[in-house]
Design an enzyme around this catalytic site. Sequence first.
Site, short mmCIF file in Angstrom:
data_model
loop_
_atom_site.label_atom_id
_atom_site.label_comp_id
_atom_site.label_asym_id
_atom_site.label_seq_id
_atom_site.Cartn_x
_atom_site.Cartn_y
_atom_site.Cartn_z
N GLU A 76 -34.75 15.34 -1.26
CA GLU A 76 -35.31 14.68 0.28
C GLU A 76 -34.60 14.76 1.06
O GLU A 76 -35.34 14.43 2.50
CB GLU A 76 -34.18 13.28 -0.22
CG GLU A 76 -35.39 12.62 -2.36
CD GLU A 76 -34.52 13.53 -4.16
OE1 GLU A 76 -33.78 14.04 -3.53
OE2 GLU A 76 -35.29 12.94 -4.45
N HIS A 103 -35.22 4.10 -10.86
CA HIS A 103 -35.38 5.28 -11.36
C HIS A 103 -35.17 5.34 -13.22
O HIS A 103 -34.11 6.43 -13.98
CB HIS A 103 -34.27 6.53 -10.50
CG HIS A 103 -34.28 7.38 -11.58
ND1 HIS A 103 -33.68 8.59 -11.91
CD2 HIS A 103 -35.08 8.56 -10.19
CE1 HIS A 103 -33.93 9.86 -11.68
NE2 HIS A 103 -34.74 9.74 -11.09
N THR A 104 -36.35 4.81 -14.16
CA THR A 104 -35.71 4.72 -15.62
C THR A 104 -36.75 6.39 -16.61
O THR A 104 -36.86 6.78 -15.52
CB THR A 104 -36.63 3.49 -15.40
OG1 THR A 104 -38.13 4.54 -15.79
CG2 THR A 104 -36.14 2.11 -15.68
N ARG A 105 -35.77 6.39 -17.15
CA ARG A 105 -36.21 7.17 -17.95
C ARG A 105 -36.21 7.08 -19.61
O ARG A 105 -35.00 5.92 -19.99
CB ARG A 105 -35.17 8.71 -17.77
CG ARG A 105 -35.45 8.73 -16.80
CD ARG A 105 -34.04 10.34 -16.65
NE ARG A 105 -34.49 11.33 -15.62
CZ ARG A 105 -32.82 12.41 -15.64
NH1 ARG A 105 -32.10 12.59 -16.61
NH2 ARG A 105 -33.30 12.86 -14.44
#
Length: 126
Positions: A76, A103-105
Amino acid sequence: MRTTRKVSVWPVGLVGGRRYERPIVEKGKVVGWYTGWRAGRPFAIDMAGFAVNLQVILSNPKAVFRRHGSQPGMQESDFLRQITTMEELEPKANNCTKVLVWHTRTEKVNLANEPKYHADSVKIEV
Ligand SMILES: *[C@@H]1O[C@H](CO)[C@@H](O)[C@H](O)[C@H]1NC(C)=O
């Protein structure tokens, strides 16, 4: 996102081993980063945490978001420093006090870098 003039930023939930990371905003300007991981990054922000106006991309045709070759966590920053500066960033999500993206996993959340005591200056629901 839709009102992004150049590059806008906002908090991201469940990232970097914390409940959230966020740009720290003073007087409407980004002045730092609330993060528990590699805090020295020029733009300590996840790729889910910013938007770029298409005109900025078109006027910086050599700017690249590298898939390979960046240090861990530096993708980034390597991209954003080609097209903007910290001073120019436009804070969204109520001056970066709301988590509206995560920021899901598909795994258990890692909170290993969560500070022991509340280290942020605002209380944020995640
Ligand atoms: C963000 O902060 C600036 C400066 O304090 C203020 O003028 C503005 O109204 C704030 N924006 C929101 C959406 O709260």
